[in-house]
Design a protein around this motif. Sequence first.
Motif, PDB file in Angstrom:
ATOM      1  N   LEU A  10       0.829  -1.202   0.000  1.00  7.41           N
ATOM      2  CA  LEU A  10       0.000   0.000   0.000  1.00  7.41           C
ATOM      3  C   LEU A  10       0.868   1.258   0.000  1.00  7.41           C
ATOM      4  N   ALA A  11       1.898   1.274   0.844  1.00  5.04           N
ATOM      5  CA  ALA A  11       2.779   2.434   0.935  1.00  5.04           C
ATOM      6  C   ALA A  11       3.538   2.650  -0.366  1.00  5.04           C
ATOM      7  N   MET A  12       3.984   1.579  -0.993  1.00  6.41           N
ATOM      8  CA  MET A  12       4.695   1.713  -2.263  1.00  6.41           C
ATOM      9  C   MET A  12       3.788   2.295  -3.337  1.00  6.41           C
ATOM     10  N   GLY A  13       2.542   1.901  -3.328  1.00  4.95           N
ATOM     11  CA  GLY A  13       1.597   2.419  -4.302  1.00  4.95           C
ATOM     12  C   GLY A  13       1.348   3.906  -4.142  1.00  4.95           C
ATOM     13  N   LEU A  14       1.432   4.389  -2.897  1.00  7.40           N
ATOM     14  CA  LEU A  14       1.181   5.804  -2.630  1.00  7.40           C
ATOM     15  C   LEU A  14       2.434   6.661  -2.747  1.00  7.40           C
ATOM     16  N   ILE A  15       3.567   6.152  -2.277  1.00  8.98           N
ATOM     17  CA  ILE A  15       4.777   6.954  -2.142  1.00  8.98           C
ATOM     18  C   ILE A  15       5.619   6.957  -3.414  1.00  8.98           C
ATOM     19  N   LEU A  16       5.674   5.840  -4.148  1.00 10.13           N
ATOM     20  CA  LEU A  16       6.571   5.715  -5.284  1.00 10.13           C
ATOM     21  C   LEU A  16       6.219   6.576  -6.498  1.00 10.13           C
ATOM     22  N   PHE A 147       1.325  -3.265  10.313  1.00  7.66           N
ATOM     23  CA  PHE A 147       0.852  -2.516   9.151  1.00  7.66           C
ATOM     24  C   PHE A 147       1.448  -1.111   9.146  1.00  7.66           C
ATOM     25  N   THR A 148       1.386  -0.449  10.285  1.00  4.98           N
ATOM     26  CA  THR A 148       1.910   0.913  10.416  1.00  4.98           C
ATOM     27  C   THR A 148       3.419   0.950  10.214  1.00  4.98           C
ATOM     28  N   THR A 149       4.116  -0.019  10.827  1.00  6.40           N
ATOM     29  CA  THR A 149       5.576  -0.094  10.699  1.00  6.40           C
ATOM     30  C   THR A 149       5.991  -0.267   9.250  1.00  6.40           C
ATOM     31  N   ALA A 150       5.283  -1.103   8.512  1.00  9.69           N
ATOM     32  CA  ALA A 150       5.609  -1.352   7.103  1.00  9.69           C
ATOM     33  C   ALA A 150       5.459  -0.082   6.283  1.00  9.69           C
ATOM     34  N   CYS A 151       4.385   0.661   6.501  1.00  8.72           N
ATOM     35  CA  CYS A 151       4.160   1.919   5.772  1.00  8.72           C
ATOM     36  C   CYS A 151       5.275   2.918   6.048  1.00  8.72           C
ATOM     37  N   ILE A 152       5.652   3.035   7.307  1.00 10.24           N
ATOM     38  CA  ILE A 152       6.705   3.979   7.696  1.00 10.24           C
ATOM     39  C   ILE A 152       8.056   3.546   7.130  1.00 10.24           C
ATOM     40  N   LEU A 153       8.343   2.254   7.173  1.00 10.96           N
ATOM     41  CA  LEU A 153       9.615   1.731   6.687  1.00 10.96           C
ATOM     42  C   LEU A 153       9.790   2.005   5.189  1.00 10.96           C
ATOM     43  N   ILE A 154       8.743   1.774   4.417  1.00  6.92           N
ATOM     44  CA  ILE A 154       8.800   2.036   2.975  1.00  6.92           C
ATOM     45  C   ILE A 154       9.081   3.515   2.709  1.00  6.92           C
ATOM     46  N   SER A 155       8.445   4.380   3.475  1.00  4.13           N
ATOM     47  CA  SER A 155       8.644   5.818   3.312  1.00  4.13           C
ATOM     48  C   SER A 155      10.111   6.198   3.518  1.00  4.13           C
ATOM     49  N   TRP A 156      10.711   5.765   4.618  1.00  3.74           N
ATOM     50  CA  TRP A 156      12.108   6.094   4.915  1.00  3.74           C
ATOM     51  C   TRP A 156      13.053   5.530   3.857  1.00  3.74           C
ATOM     52  N   CYS A 157      12.841   4.262   3.477  1.00  4.68           N
ATOM     53  CA  CYS A 157      13.716   3.623   2.487  1.00  4.68           C
ATOM     54  C   CYS A 157      13.614   4.306   1.123  1.00  4.68           C
ATOM     55  N   TRP A 158      12.397   4.697   0.744  1.00  7.02           N
ATOM     56  CA  TRP A 158      12.199   5.297  -0.573  1.00  7.02           C
ATOM     57  C   TRP A 158      12.869   6.662  -0.684  1.00  7.02           C
ATOM     58  N   PHE A 159      12.729   7.498   0.331  1.00  5.98           N
ATOM     59  CA  PHE A 159      13.341   8.826   0.282  1.00  5.98           C
ATOM     60  C   PHE A 159      14.870   8.729   0.277  1.00  5.98           C
ATOM     61  N   LEU A 160      15.400   7.777   1.047  1.00  5.37           N
ATOM     62  CA  LEU A 160      16.848   7.571   1.050  1.00  5.37           C
ATOM     63  C   LEU A 160      17.314   7.092  -0.319  1.00  5.37           C
ATOM     64  N   PHE A 161      16.558   6.188  -0.936  1.00  5.57           N
ATOM     65  CA  PHE A 161      16.883   5.680  -2.263  1.00  5.57           C
ATOM     66  C   PHE A 161      16.869   6.800  -3.303  1.00  5.57           C
ATOM     67  N   LEU A 162      15.856   7.669  -3.241  1.00  3.08           N
ATOM     68  CA  LEU A 162      15.764   8.786  -4.174  1.00  3.08           C
ATOM     69  C   LEU A 162      16.978   9.708  -4.069  1.00  3.08           C
ATOM     70  N   ALA A 163      17.382   9.996  -2.836  1.00  2.00           N
ATOM     71  CA  ALA A 163      18.532  10.879  -2.627  1.00  2.00           C
ATOM     72  C   ALA A 163      19.812  10.240  -3.166  1.00  2.00           C
ATOM     73  N   VAL A 164      19.980   8.938  -2.949  1.00  7.97           N
ATOM     74  CA  VAL A 164      21.165   8.232  -3.441  1.00  7.97           C
ATOM     75  C   VAL A 164      21.210   8.253  -4.967  1.00  7.97           C
ATOM     76  N   ILE A 165      20.079   7.937  -5.601  1.00 10.09           N
ATOM     77  CA  ILE A 165      20.007   7.929  -7.060  1.00 10.09           C
ATOM     78  C   ILE A 165      20.288   9.322  -7.620  1.00 10.09           C
ATOM     79  N   GLY A 166      19.686  10.340  -7.010  1.00  9.26           N
ATOM     80  CA  GLY A 166      19.911  11.708  -7.456  1.00  9.26           C
ATOM     81  C   GLY A 166      21.371  12.104  -7.337  1.00  9.26           C
ATOM     82  N   TRP A 167      21.996  11.733  -6.224  1.00  4.82           N
ATOM     83  CA  TRP A 167      23.397  12.082  -5.996  1.00  4.82           C
ATOM     84  C   TRP A 167      24.308  11.379  -7.006  1.00  4.82           C
TER      85      TRP A 167
END
Length: 203
Positions: A10-16, A147-167
């Motif tokens: 669910l989090a990946m569908g919303l955040i990605l 459920f809540t932990t999974a949503c939060i975890l995806i959020s943190w991992c995705w933003f870190l991934f975006l910053a790494v790719i951008g850099w």
Amino acid sequence: MQAFIHGMVLAMGLILPLGIQNLFVFTQGVTQPTFVRTLPVVVTASICDTILILLAVQGVSLFIASFAWIKVFLLGIGIIFLSYMGWLTWNQTLANGCEHEEKSVTLKQQIFFAVTVSLFNPHAVLDTIGVIGTSSINYVGSEKNLFTTACILISWCWFLFLAVIGWKIGKQEGFAKLFVSINKISAVFMWLSAIYMAYSNYL
């Protein structure tokens, strides 16, 4: 584990999907002179999403959303900010060395912009309330926590991934010219989003 997997999907569908928040995190990865300088925006955006997710799961955000004036306020701030961010993005260039250091967004600007695109983005707030908040009512106790932990975890991992790719991409030779074109497209995207928000909610 079902609740955890549900939260991740669910989090990946919303955040990605591409959005203002993701664009800002990515461009900070591109423009900051060192990767460490991208971390404030990653942490700020992740904390903001964590707050929204927790509020949605606890039902607090549904209570807040029942007040029409709050939605109008969020929309107004969002429209103004998107217009301003579009102007900044349109005029931003990618330089090297000391000039790069001067042109990159400062720490205070990073945090302020990250908070604004996260908490004053009506679509992101409403998505969190409408999707994560309502989906969480299917779980109780430890399942809701997973459920809540999974949503939060995806959020943190995705933003870190975006910053790494951008850099990584930002360090490629010849990317500076391409970055200008990307910024022009991003700015137009922000302005169109602001126009759509105003048209669909005020006109």
